[in-house]
Design an enzyme around this catalytic site. Structure first.
Site, PDB file in Angstrom:
ATOM      1  N   ASP A  16       9.051   2.786  -6.041  1.00  0.00           N
ATOM      2  CA  ASP A  16       9.287   3.149  -7.448  1.00  0.00           C
ATOM      3  C   ASP A  16       8.307   4.208  -7.962  1.00  0.00           C
ATOM      4  O   ASP A  16       8.695   5.160  -8.637  1.00  0.00           O
ATOM      5  CB  ASP A  16       9.156   1.900  -8.339  1.00  0.00           C
ATOM      6  N   GLY A  58      -2.486 -10.149   6.301  1.00  0.00           N
ATOM      7  CA  GLY A  58      -3.564 -10.897   6.938  1.00  0.00           C
ATOM      8  C   GLY A  58      -4.837 -10.892   6.123  1.00  0.00           C
ATOM      9  O   GLY A  58      -5.724 -11.715   6.332  1.00  0.00           O
ATOM     10  N   GLY A  59      -4.939  -9.940   5.177  1.00  0.00           N
ATOM     11  CA  GLY A  59      -6.112  -9.900   4.303  1.00  0.00           C
ATOM     12  C   GLY A  59      -7.335  -9.243   4.920  1.00  0.00           C
ATOM     13  O   GLY A  59      -8.442  -9.381   4.407  1.00  0.00           O
ATOM     14  N   GLU A 108      -1.027   2.496  -1.228  1.00  0.00           N
ATOM     15  CA  GLU A 108       0.018   2.991  -0.336  1.00  0.00           C
ATOM     16  C   GLU A 108       0.999   3.937  -1.000  1.00  0.00           C
ATOM     17  O   GLU A 108       1.741   4.646  -0.318  1.00  0.00           O
ATOM     18  CB  GLU A 108       0.778   1.805   0.275  1.00  0.00           C
ATOM     19  N   GLU A 123       3.441  -5.338 -13.808  1.00  0.00           N
ATOM     20  CA  GLU A 123       3.823  -5.689 -12.444  1.00  0.00           C
ATOM     21  C   GLU A 123       5.285  -6.108 -12.440  1.00  0.00           C
ATOM     22  O   GLU A 123       5.711  -6.934 -13.237  1.00  0.00           O
ATOM     23  CB  GLU A 123       2.935  -6.822 -11.937  1.00  0.00           C
ATOM     24  N   ALA A 133      -4.555  -2.322  -4.924  1.00  0.00           N
ATOM     25  CA  ALA A 133      -5.089  -1.181  -5.668  1.00  0.00           C
ATOM     26  C   ALA A 133      -5.043  -1.429  -7.169  1.00  0.00           C
ATOM     27  O   ALA A 133      -6.007  -1.122  -7.892  1.00  0.00           O
ATOM     28  CB  ALA A 133      -4.297   0.078  -5.321  1.00  0.00           C
ATOM     29  N   ASN A 135       1.722  -6.662  -1.523  1.00  0.00           N
ATOM     30  CA  ASN A 135       1.630  -6.852  -0.075  1.00  0.00           C
ATOM     31  C   ASN A 135       0.344  -7.541   0.336  1.00  0.00           C
ATOM     32  O   ASN A 135       0.303  -8.286   1.317  1.00  0.00           O
ATOM     33  CB  ASN A 135       1.692  -5.497   0.640  1.00  0.00           C
ATOM     34  N   ARG A 163      -0.534   0.128  17.187  1.00  0.00           N
ATOM     35  CA  ARG A 163       0.738  -0.475  16.800  1.00  0.00           C
ATOM     36  C   ARG A 163       1.930   0.376  17.202  1.00  0.00           C
ATOM     37  O   ARG A 163       2.983  -0.141  17.573  1.00  0.00           O
ATOM     38  CB  ARG A 163       0.743  -0.730  15.289  1.00  0.00           C
TER      39      ARG A 163
END
Length: 624
Positions: free
Chosen positions: A401, A179-180, A598, A166, A147, A174, A457
């Protein structure tokens, strides 16, 4: 003006160092080699010695993850030389790579006649910088994952001066170790998955069953019309649409159908941006827990690296005014008297404090909290027995965070107990970098199949927890394991999971069963049933109907990968509007604060690229 700033402990910052040449005693001059196992394979070094000092450390080869391992590769050799020590601090996020470099150098030290333990005990004292630095930008982005990088580039393309901070030593978060996979419904027809008997059976059953609740009833006529139009075209690729995705995800994840309808548009916009940037795609396929073949990755790259390659290329070639500060975690959101967010405070690993003003807005892109065991346990209501030491396949930087900083301003959160576990993580390491066989065949320690491998999942995890030792094996063969020339499809050396005991390899199913501790007759019978179902698309045990070509298990060598659920995605987070505006617990908006990915409730995975790009465009549009 484009500027990328890496906050590193380079030699120029090692003030008051007091290097200790010869601390390990005298050496036999020359160059010696060492090798140690890293995250992805062997890390090989050449070390040059004079009589009383380590003169140079050169990494000659490695198989570590690009981006993630870069800080270790760049910094640790220089620090070993500068400090004449094997006791230098490892770097958060790439500890395994750091340890491998140090172990490999230790081998060379022994060969040169040095004292390894003396070098490990050399005290390393680093002098931090106490400067306070004021910066200003149009947009401040917190977090350099999917993002964050997409938001930075989008804002930069809209003419903004962007500062991105960062906390880790590299961008990617992540996404670079995932897996992309990203949904690509609008991909050209030639790259859509070919329809087969299994897909068609799934569609026939889906439409015959009809809508399952009132939400599905509202869109069912429109969805049926889309499907009838697809059938009328008489094409050879499998059906998909925005509405089908929304109903599919509604059934898998439980969210509102309407809530999933905007995402395909955002995803299509990012996919098109990638295509326009020169990205070439594979053929669409399914992934673990989301089996409909709408997922894709950029050709020529492993995992999520391809996306960042194109985003970084855009910054450089378009000369975007984007500054990136690595090793610089944000610690606080600053506000004015009216409560509007005006910027951030960040603390560099080298000590500097940055006060960064944001004229148009701050975009939080800090990810979830799957790497924060304490926070997981605090909110958990879904998974009985979860403890703070649960394995996670996340970046170690995903510790919540951004959520915590926004909560201090009264931000509203929801679904914080919704924690998705990944069912196929390494049983002993939590790694997902050596999954062998994908959704081929799952068996328990006894060699018995226990679940539909194409289930969601949550279902696979719950079924796994009911098995002996709460683990399973993914069984595959030479055709479908993904192993080629000793490496997995993701580019990782299979010797790594073999050494960890997670990957078993055998020339026969009987031998494989013995290594698993299972009865060979049981495993052989299980594989025989699986092979038959692959051919007939009929699974009498668990009702599976989706099988891809080449999934039979009949060609040596055979593989069994020990897997267990690990913390993967936190679905809960900040409540935001469709455009990323952060909502207070009283329903008002926190002016000047946005979130994407996320860190926000319900927004996760590689989809963060799409949401980051959309949110940044919105920030710039409203700022006008």
């Amino acid at each position: 003006m484009k500027k990328v700033v890496a906050i590193l402990l380079g030699l120029t910052l090692l003030l008051g160092l007091g290097t200790t040449a010869g601390a390990a005693g005298t050496y036999t001059p020359g160059t010696y080699s060492g090798t140690a196992m890293g995250k992805g394979g062997d890390v090989c070094v050449d070390v040059t010695f004079s009589e009383n000092a380590i003169e140079a450390v050169t990494i000659t080869s490695h198989a570590e993850t690009p981006g993630i391992s870069d800080p270790a590769i760049e910094e640790i050799p220089a620090e070993i030389v500068a400090y004449q020590s094997l006791g230098v601090d490892t770097i958060t996020g790439c500890t395994i790579t750091c340890d491998a470099i140090l172990d490999a150098v230790a081998q060379a030290v022994e060969q040169a006649g040095g004292d390894v333990e003396a070098l490990r005990s050399v005290k390393v004292e680093k002098v931090l910088n106490d400067a306070v630095i004021d910066l200003a930008a149009d947009v401040v982005v917190v977090g350099g994952g999917a993002a964050g990088m997409a938001a930075a580039v989008a804002a930069g393309e809209d003419g903004a001066h962007v500062v991105l901070v960062e906390k880790m030593g590299s961008i990617g978060g992540n996404a670079i170790i995932s897996g992309g996979w990203i949904e690509n419904i609008e991909i050209e027809d030639s790259l859509k998955a070919k329809n087969n008997e299994g897909y068609q059976k799934t569609l026939d059953e889906f439409f015959a069953a009809g809508p399952q609740d009132d939400q599905e009833k509202e869109v069912w006529d429109a969805l049926t019309a889309e499907y009838e139009a697809y059938l009328a075209k008489n094409v050879d690729y499998v059906f998909d649409s925005d509405l089908f995705l929304a109903v599919d995800y509604h059934r898998i994840e439980g969210g509102d159908v309407s809530g999933y309808l905007s995402y395909p548009q955002y995803s299509a916009a990012f996919d098109q941006w990638m295509t326009d940037a020169g990205c070439e795609w594979h053929v669409n396929s399914g992934i673990v827990g989301y089996q409909w073949p709408r997922w894709n990755t950029p050709k020529g790259y492993t995992k999520g690296n391809g996306y960042f390659a194109f985003l970084q290329k855009a910054i450089e070639e378009k000369n975007l005014n984007v500054e990136i500060y690595l090793n610089t975690p944000a610690t606080e959101l600053t506000t004015d008297e009216a409560g509007r967010v005006t910027g951030i405070v960040a603390q560099a690993r080298t000590g500097e404090t940055y006060n960064i003003a944001a004229d148009k807005g701050v975009i939080l892109c800090t990810g979830g909290f799957s790497a924060n065991g304490k926070m997981l346990v605090e909110y958990n209501t879904m998974w009985e027995g979860m403890t703070e030491d649960i394995n996670s396949d996340n970046s170690v930087g995903n510790t919540g965070d951004g959520i915590v900083m926004a909560q201090k301003l009264g931000a509203l959160t929801a679904a914080m107990d919704s924690e998705m576990l990944f069912p196929l993580a390494g049983a002993y390491t939590g790694s997902t970098e050596a999954i062998v066989g994908g959704n081929s065949l799952y068996v328990n320690k006894e060699g018995r199949r226990f679940v539909d491998e194409t289930a969601d999942r949550f279902a696979i995890c719950r079924a796994t927890f009911e098995q002996p030792d709460e683990m399973m094996y993914i069984v595959s063969d030479a055709k479908n394991s993904g192993v080629k020339d000793g490496y997995t499809i993701g580019g990782f050396d299979v010797n790594v999971p073999i050494q960890h005991g997670e990957l078993l390899v055998a020339d026969t199913l009987e031998e494989l069963a013995e290594k698993m501790g299972a009865d060979p007759a049981v495993l052989e019978a299980t594989v025989a049933k699986h092979n038959e179902a692959c051919k007939t698309f009929v699974d009498e045990e668990f009702g599976r109907s989706i099988y891809e070509d080449g999934m039979t298990i009949d060609t040596a060598p055979f593989y069994a990968y020990a897997s267990a659920p690990a913390a993967h995605i936190t679905i809960g987070g900040l409540i935001i509007t469709d455009d990323g505006e952060v909502v207070r617990d009283d329903g008002t908006l926190i002016e000047g604060l946005y979130a994407a990915g996320e860190v926000a409730c319900g927004y996760c995975g590689i989809s963060a690229f799409a949401y980051g790009m959309h949110t940044a465009h919105y920030v710039m549009e409203t700022a006008e």
